[in-house]
Scaffold this active site. Sequence first.
Site, PDB file in Angstrom:
ATOM      1  N   TYR A   1     -15.763   0.246   7.456  1.00 20.17           N
ATOM      2  CA  TYR A   1     -14.320   0.472   7.875  1.00 20.17           C
ATOM      3  C   TYR A   1     -14.084   0.117   9.207  1.00 20.17           C
ATOM      4  CZ  TYR A   1      -9.890   3.269   8.292  1.00 20.17           C
ATOM      5  OH  TYR A   1      -8.604   3.740   8.369  1.00 20.17           O
TER       6      TYR A   1
ATOM      7  N   GLY B   1       0.987  -1.275  -0.091  1.00 21.89           N
ATOM      8  CA  GLY B   1       0.025  -0.013   0.019  1.00 21.89           C
ATOM      9  C   GLY B   1       0.946   1.390   0.006  1.00 21.89           C
TER      10      GLY B   1
ATOM     11  N   ASP C   1       2.036  -1.846  -4.252  1.00 23.17           N
ATOM     12  CA  ASP C   1       0.780  -1.325  -4.450  1.00 23.17           C
ATOM     13  C   ASP C   1       0.386  -1.974  -5.559  1.00 23.17           C
ATOM     14  OD1 ASP C   1      -0.429   1.672  -2.838  1.00 23.17           O
ATOM     15  OD2 ASP C   1      -1.465   0.594  -4.654  1.00 23.17           O
ATOM     16  N   ILE C   2      -1.101  -2.023  -5.425  1.00 24.67           N
ATOM     17  CA  ILE C   2      -1.726  -2.388  -6.523  1.00 24.67           C
ATOM     18  C   ILE C   2      -1.537  -1.354  -7.723  1.00 24.67           C
ATOM     19  CG2 ILE C   2      -4.291  -1.499  -6.145  1.00 24.67           C
ATOM     20  CD1 ILE C   2      -5.361  -4.193  -6.936  1.00 24.67           C
ATOM     21  N   ARG C   3      -1.653  -0.142  -7.421  1.00 26.39           N
ATOM     22  CA  ARG C   3      -1.454   1.093  -8.419  1.00 26.39           C
ATOM     23  C   ARG C   3       0.089   1.143  -8.701  1.00 26.39           C
ATOM     24  NH1 ARG C   3      -3.472   5.685  -5.025  1.00 26.39           N
ATOM     25  NH2 ARG C   3      -3.208   4.456  -3.410  1.00 26.39           N
TER      26      ARG C   3
ATOM     27  N   ASP D   1      -1.384  -7.204  -5.279  1.00 28.91           N
ATOM     28  CA  ASP D   1      -2.824  -6.965  -5.153  1.00 28.91           C
ATOM     29  C   ASP D   1      -2.847  -8.196  -3.904  1.00 28.91           C
ATOM     30  OD1 ASP D   1      -5.340  -7.522  -4.881  1.00 28.91           O
ATOM     31  OD2 ASP D   1      -5.700  -8.388  -6.858  1.00 28.91           O
TER      32      ASP D   1
ATOM     33  N   LYS E   1     -11.422  -2.645  10.786  1.00 33.70           N
ATOM     34  CA  LYS E   1     -10.382  -2.271  11.660  1.00 33.70           C
ATOM     35  C   LYS E   1     -10.437  -3.102  13.127  1.00 33.70           C
ATOM     36  CE  LYS E   1      -7.818  -0.202   8.979  1.00 33.70           C
ATOM     37  NZ  LYS E   1      -6.453  -0.465   8.461  1.00 33.70           N
TER      38      LYS E   1
ATOM     39  N   GLY F   1      -0.362   4.966  -1.020  1.00 37.30           N
ATOM     40  CA  GLY F   1      -1.230   5.857  -0.256  1.00 37.30           C
ATOM     41  C   GLY F   1      -0.518   6.821   0.442  1.00 37.30           C
ATOM     42  N   GLN F   2      -1.384   7.565   1.294  1.00 39.32           N
ATOM     43  CA  GLN F   2      -0.922   8.528   2.055  1.00 39.32           C
ATOM     44  C   GLN F   2       0.138   8.471   2.927  1.00 39.32           C
ATOM     45  OE1 GLN F   2      -3.769  10.293   4.821  1.00 39.32           O
ATOM     46  NE2 GLN F   2      -3.182  12.399   4.670  1.00 39.32           N
TER      47      GLN F   2
HETATM   48  C1  AKB Z   1     -10.490   8.206   7.538  1.00 41.72           C
HETATM   49  O1  AKB Z   1     -10.876   9.286   7.716  1.00 41.72           O
HETATM   50  O2  AKB Z   1     -11.212   7.092   7.006  1.00 41.72           O
HETATM   51  C2  AKB Z   1      -8.928   7.827   8.076  1.00 41.72           C
HETATM   52  C3  AKB Z   1      -9.111   7.226   9.574  1.00 41.72           C
HETATM   53  C4  AKB Z   1      -9.518   8.365  10.539  1.00 41.72           C
HETATM   54  O3  AKB Z   1      -8.806   6.266   9.660  1.00 41.72           O
HETATM   55  N1  AKB Z   1      -8.295   9.175   7.892  1.00 41.72           N
END
Ligand code: AKB
Length: 319
Positions: A143, A9, A35-37, A53, A147, A12-13
């Site tokens: 999400y 990954g 990364d996949i990209r 991937d 997590k 990513g950021q």
């Molecule tokens: C999001 O906003 O989804 C993320 C996080 C807080 O995990 N930046």
Amino acid sequence: MSNKILVIGACGQVGTELVENLQRIHGPSNVIASDIRKPLQEVFSNGPFEQLDVLNKENISAIFIKYKPSIVYHLAALLSATAEAKPKLGWKLNMDGTFNIFDACLEYDVKKIFWPSSIAVFGPTTPPILTPQSTILEPNTVYGITKLAGERYCEYYNARYGLDVRSIRYPGLIGWKSLPGGGTTDYAVDIFHQALKRGSYECFLNKNTTLPMMYMEDAVRATLEITDSPSDKIKIRSSYNISGVSFNPDELAEAIKVHIPKFSITYNPDFRQKIADSWPQSIDDSRARTDWGWQENFNKERLVKTMLDNLTDSSLSRN
Ligand code: AKB
């Protein structure tokens, strides 16, 4: 043991800045960005890059066999807003991807893995002010659910298989070198780009939405510090609370106005407001401080000045 480090990954950021730091510390050839990209950033041109991937087990095996990494940073995930828009994909990528990478770590004898959790593990029933390390965890976003399940999985793999898992619950992350993608806290990066480009910003959260945030340099340092800490200092094998700074969009706008007096902000909350409303406002990170010495360096004022100074000097401002 191999001294190779695999970052999954990497585009990513967090990945973009983590790779840059790891390359500086360990040498570019020892850090495999994946990364996949395909990468846009020049930063990866110094060292190896592999397309990976996390849902493709053959692809994963080939890369683990080729590099025999001793440490893996598994950052690939769909963030909160994108996962709400595509819940099935959010579940698949965040859960199956994590299973695949954890299993590959066992199969190919990787000793240590960093896996990021998030403040999204908390939900509307969690105490929102100075949220404790151990508390009610009833997330209501896909999400957040992935997590939370991932955290339980981290602890289980550590206890059952001895996998040396390190994890922190990232707050919203703010940096100028890379752009976030698909999160609820993304406004706090976008606002700087628009302040410099247009002198105004329309925020998708309302003015009073206080959230835990962190400057990217602090977040990358936290990631490196927890991963490099001696194993006996890491007492929590699910994920550590860490805190940087908390503010709402109105307070951030006021801090930007100190540097750009004509800056103006308007509010037009969308579906992300509901996600933000389910998250805490501030975090108690005393366990991270006691166990492995966590200490943030950036308050709101320093963060704002650093963002504006660097974005003014760079060509990275968003159109
Ligand atoms: C999001 O906003 O989804 C993320 C996080 C807080 O995990 N930046």
